[in-house]
Design a protein around this motif. Structure first.
Motif, PDB file in Angstrom:
ATOM      1  N   ALA A   4      55.272  46.256  36.289  1.00 53.89           N
ATOM      2  CA  ALA A   4      54.074  47.450  35.803  1.00 53.89           C
ATOM      3  C   ALA A   4      53.381  47.013  34.961  1.00 53.89           C
ATOM      4  N   ALA A   5      53.238  45.541  34.795  1.00 52.85           N
ATOM      5  CA  ALA A   5      51.860  44.274  34.052  1.00 52.85           C
ATOM      6  C   ALA A   5      51.483  43.900  34.951  1.00 52.85           C
ATOM      7  N   LYS A   6      50.910  44.258  36.376  1.00 52.03           N
ATOM      8  CA  LYS A   6      49.756  43.848  37.323  1.00 52.03           C
ATOM      9  C   LYS A   6      49.047  45.188  37.330  1.00 52.03           C
ATOM     10  N   SER A   7      47.395  44.505  37.455  1.00 53.42           N
ATOM     11  CA  SER A   7      46.676  45.275  37.172  1.00 53.42           C
ATOM     12  C   SER A   7      46.446  46.215  38.086  1.00 53.42           C
ATOM     13  N   ILE A   8      46.260  48.078  38.957  1.00 52.22           N
ATOM     14  CA  ILE A   8      46.322  48.667  38.848  1.00 52.22           C
ATOM     15  C   ILE A   8      46.273  48.426  40.774  1.00 52.22           C
ATOM     16  N   ASN A   9      44.498  47.852  40.677  1.00 52.27           N
ATOM     17  CA  ASN A   9      44.803  47.383  41.939  1.00 52.27           C
ATOM     18  C   ASN A   9      45.557  46.298  42.587  1.00 52.27           C
ATOM     19  N   GLN A  10      46.389  45.683  41.807  1.00 53.44           N
ATOM     20  CA  GLN A  10      47.284  45.034  42.738  1.00 53.44           C
ATOM     21  C   GLN A  10      48.827  45.383  42.856  1.00 53.44           C
ATOM     22  N   GLY A  11      48.911  46.504  42.498  1.00 48.14           N
ATOM     23  CA  GLY A  11      50.092  46.938  42.564  1.00 48.14           C
ATOM     24  C   GLY A  11      50.760  47.953  41.250  1.00 48.14           C
ATOM     25  N   GLY A  12      50.170  47.927  40.637  1.00 45.71           N
ATOM     26  CA  GLY A  12      51.293  47.670  39.341  1.00 45.71           C
ATOM     27  C   GLY A  12      50.813  48.908  38.569  1.00 45.71           C
ATOM     28  N   LEU A  13      51.056  49.019  37.013  1.00 47.10           N
ATOM     29  CA  LEU A  13      50.616  50.250  36.213  1.00 47.10           C
ATOM     30  C   LEU A  13      49.253  49.601  35.770  1.00 47.10           C
ATOM     31  N   GLY A  14      49.277  48.600  35.255  1.00 41.77           N
ATOM     32  CA  GLY A  14      47.777  47.657  34.370  1.00 41.77           C
ATOM     33  C   GLY A  14      48.437  47.648  32.642  1.00 41.77           C
ATOM     34  N   ILE A  15      50.046  47.807  32.732  1.00 44.82           N
ATOM     35  CA  ILE A  15      50.033  47.481  30.975  1.00 44.82           C
ATOM     36  C   ILE A  15      49.576  46.243  30.697  1.00 44.82           C
ATOM     37  N   ARG A  16      49.236  46.207  30.577  1.00 47.53           N
ATOM     38  CA  ARG A  16      48.752  44.510  29.088  1.00 47.53           C
ATOM     39  C   ARG A  16      49.709  44.212  28.806  1.00 47.53           C
ATOM     40  N   ARG A  17      49.998  42.936  29.011  1.00 47.04           N
ATOM     41  CA  ARG A  17      50.961  41.363  28.562  1.00 47.04           C
ATOM     42  C   ARG A  17      51.256  41.258  27.434  1.00 47.04           C
ATOM     43  N   ILE A  18      51.301  41.651  26.492  1.00 51.76           N
ATOM     44  CA  ILE A  18      51.237  41.215  24.581  1.00 51.76           C
ATOM     45  C   ILE A  18      50.916  40.252  24.869  1.00 51.76           C
ATOM     46  N   ARG A  19      51.907  39.459  25.044  1.00 49.67           N
ATOM     47  CA  ARG A  19      52.048  37.834  24.568  1.00 49.67           C
ATOM     48  C   ARG A  19      50.701  36.783  24.927  1.00 49.67           C
ATOM     49  N   SER A 181      43.632  35.466  34.269  1.00 48.88           N
ATOM     50  CA  SER A 181      45.018  35.369  34.027  1.00 48.88           C
ATOM     51  C   SER A 181      45.866  36.368  35.173  1.00 48.88           C
ATOM     52  N   ASN A 182      44.975  37.733  35.383  1.00 46.47           N
ATOM     53  CA  ASN A 182      45.499  38.529  35.440  1.00 46.47           C
ATOM     54  C   ASN A 182      45.624  38.408  37.174  1.00 46.47           C
ATOM     55  N   SER A 183      44.389  37.516  37.298  1.00 46.29           N
ATOM     56  CA  SER A 183      44.009  37.163  39.100  1.00 46.29           C
ATOM     57  C   SER A 183      45.327  36.250  39.466  1.00 46.29           C
ATOM     58  N   THR A 184      46.239  35.732  38.972  1.00 46.81           N
ATOM     59  CA  THR A 184      47.065  35.245  39.090  1.00 46.81           C
ATOM     60  C   THR A 184      48.510  36.043  39.652  1.00 46.81           C
ATOM     61  N   LEU A 185      48.489  36.864  39.615  1.00 46.21           N
ATOM     62  CA  LEU A 185      49.950  37.938  39.633  1.00 46.21           C
ATOM     63  C   LEU A 185      49.571  38.115  41.044  1.00 46.21           C
ATOM     64  N   GLY A 186      48.358  37.951  42.020  1.00 44.05           N
ATOM     65  CA  GLY A 186      48.372  38.696  42.761  1.00 44.05           C
ATOM     66  C   GLY A 186      47.217  39.134  43.818  1.00 44.05           C
ATOM     67  N   PRO A 187      47.344  39.016  45.178  1.00 39.32           N
ATOM     68  CA  PRO A 187      46.446  39.832  45.818  1.00 39.32           C
ATOM     69  C   PRO A 187      45.473  41.716  45.212  1.00 39.32           C
ATOM     70  N   HIS A 188      44.230  42.312  45.313  1.00 34.93           N
ATOM     71  CA  HIS A 188      44.236  43.170  45.322  1.00 34.93           C
ATOM     72  C   HIS A 188      44.735  44.042  46.475  1.00 34.93           C
ATOM     73  N   LEU A 189      45.003  45.053  46.305  1.00 38.49           N
ATOM     74  CA  LEU A 189      45.950  46.172  47.468  1.00 38.49           C
ATOM     75  C   LEU A 189      44.837  47.365  47.574  1.00 38.49           C
ATOM     76  N   PRO A 190      43.874  47.531  49.285  1.00 41.00           N
ATOM     77  CA  PRO A 190      43.738  49.186  49.146  1.00 41.00           C
ATOM     78  C   PRO A 190      44.782  49.799  49.368  1.00 41.00           C
ATOM     79  N   ILE A 191      46.051  49.935  49.416  1.00 47.52           N
ATOM     80  CA  ILE A 191      46.522  51.124  49.131  1.00 47.52           C
ATOM     81  C   ILE A 191      46.962  51.663  47.945  1.00 47.52           C
ATOM     82  N   CYS A 192      45.852  50.853  46.777  1.00 49.85           N
ATOM     83  CA  CYS A 192      46.255  51.383  45.699  1.00 49.85           C
ATOM     84  C   CYS A 192      45.115  52.545  44.763  1.00 49.85           C
ATOM     85  N   ASN A 193      44.513  52.122  45.611  1.00 49.84           N
ATOM     86  CA  ASN A 193      43.073  53.049  45.517  1.00 49.84           C
ATOM     87  C   ASN A 193      43.521  54.559  45.996  1.00 49.84           C
ATOM     88  N   HIS A 194      44.140  54.513  47.362  1.00 48.11           N
ATOM     89  CA  HIS A 194      44.742  55.646  47.624  1.00 48.11           C
ATOM     90  C   HIS A 194      45.569  55.979  46.965  1.00 48.11           C
TER      91      HIS A 194
END
Length: 367
Positions: A4-19, A181-194
């Protein structure tokens, strides 16, 4: 938070990590300390904690006498190299440790080192002894790295430059380091735009995200996590021949398969049923159409997945009976209303989108 903490383009929900957000905000103060040299608040901090005003970065050690806020700032500065690589992976003292150990002026500024040059490619490094052959090789590598670096302006004062800045000014922004820091969590996934398609309501996209992650609350899933009693039947709600897994109820059940086949037949296509929701969406993305056809086509699997799940819930909680023709018409009506409301300048009426899919497809093919 994991996925859930990953960005939407990385397959997450874009919920920010407060820490991490807090760490980014504290690092902003490190940037201000190094850039706002003559500011009143900086001089007050340096006076209170006995810090050299000429120093870009304060010492990271602290005592019980320091305020809580200042301790937090120093603490994040002490650990930022592990968290965000704030000092960059290619720091010269880390890349050339042998030469750094030989230097007699380890705190010298770039301007001071530049003044020691006798020619454009000759750097006179202040070293404490004659270098050995292996150290000469490292010096040659350093000079090569310096010659390929950006040009130096000897008449300008040294200053911080934020390498991850989105603009050429090199200014530090909290958003830029959080994105880094978000970019280190994983690559962007084209399927997320779908999946996060603006042509359908957000709740539909969220459900399809859960289906893509295989996390919808099917009977098999609920049994596995201990919500359902083992004595409760987990047979498929539609036909009851197999256990109800997410893949079965959305794809492999004969009822669901007939729904998918009827929709695809309307578009004049043939298909082979996929083994997962991910496979379905990947296949769907590979089918290319013209502009408006593509917008409609890419919204359809999301609407079908939602409608199948909603029909399943109605059968369980309202004792409804699954009906292929009724559900097919419901899917078309939902698609027509949502697409007409969310796609700008869509040249088809609600009636066209409800009753004439094949004609729409044939008409656009002749354009």
């Amino acid at each position: 938070m994991g996925e859930a903490a990953k960005s939407i383009n990385q397959g997450g929900l874009g919920i920010r990590r407060i820490r991490d957000v807090n760490a980014c905000l504290l690092l902003k103060w490190w940037w201000k300390i190094g850039t706002q040299i003559n500011s009143l608040w900086r001089r007050a901090i340096c006076s209170k904690y006995k810090i050299d005003e000429a120093c870009w970065n304060p010492p990271v050690s602290f005592s019980y006498k320091h305020s809580r806020v200042w301790k937090d700032i120093l603490s994040i500065g002490n650990h930022c190299n592990n968290i965000f690589n704030f000092y960059a992976d290619n720091c010269l003292k880390n890349d050339f440790p042998l030469l750094f150990n030989l230097l007699t002026d380890k705190d010298g500024s770039l301007h001071q080192y530049f003044d020691r040059k006798t020619s454009p490619n000759t750097w006179n490094f202040p070293i404490r002894r004659t270098m050995f052959s292996w150290e000469l090789e490292e010096e040659a590598s350093l000079i090569e790295a310096l010659s390929s670096a950006h040009s130096v302006s000897p008449h300008e004062a040294d200053c911080f430059f934020w390498a991850c800045a989105t603009v050429s000014s090199g200014e530090f922004f909290v958003s830029s380091i959080y994105s880094f820091s978000n970019s280190t969590l994983g690559p962007h996934l084209p399927i997320c735009n779908h999946i996060w398609n603006r042509a359908v309501p957000p709740k539909i996209s969220f459900f399809c995200w859960l289906a893509w992650k295989n996390k919808i609350k099917s009977a098999e899933f609920m049994l596995r996590i201990g919500i359902l009693d083992p004595s409760v039947s987990i047979s498929c709600t539609f036909y009851g021949f197999e256990s109800e897994s997410a893949t079965h109820v959305l794809l492999h059940c004969p009822f669901s398969w007939q729904i998918w086949s009827s929709i695809i037949h309307e578009w004049g296509l043939s298909w082979c049923i996929q083994d997962s929701v991910d496979g379905l969406l990947q296949w769907w993305m590979r089918v290319n159409f013209n502009h408006f056809d593509r917008l409609i086509w890419r919204a359809i699997p999301l609407i079908v997945l939602w409608s199948l799940w909603k029909c399943r819930n109605e059968c369980i909680f309202e004792e409804a009976q699954p009906n292929i023709s009724d559900l097919s018409e419901t899917i078309k009506v939902r698609a027509a209303l949502w697409l007409k409301a969310n796609i700008k300048d869509l040249p088809f009426s609600v009636d066209d989108l409800t009753f004439n899919w094949r004609q729409i497809r044939a008409g656009n093919s002749n354009l």
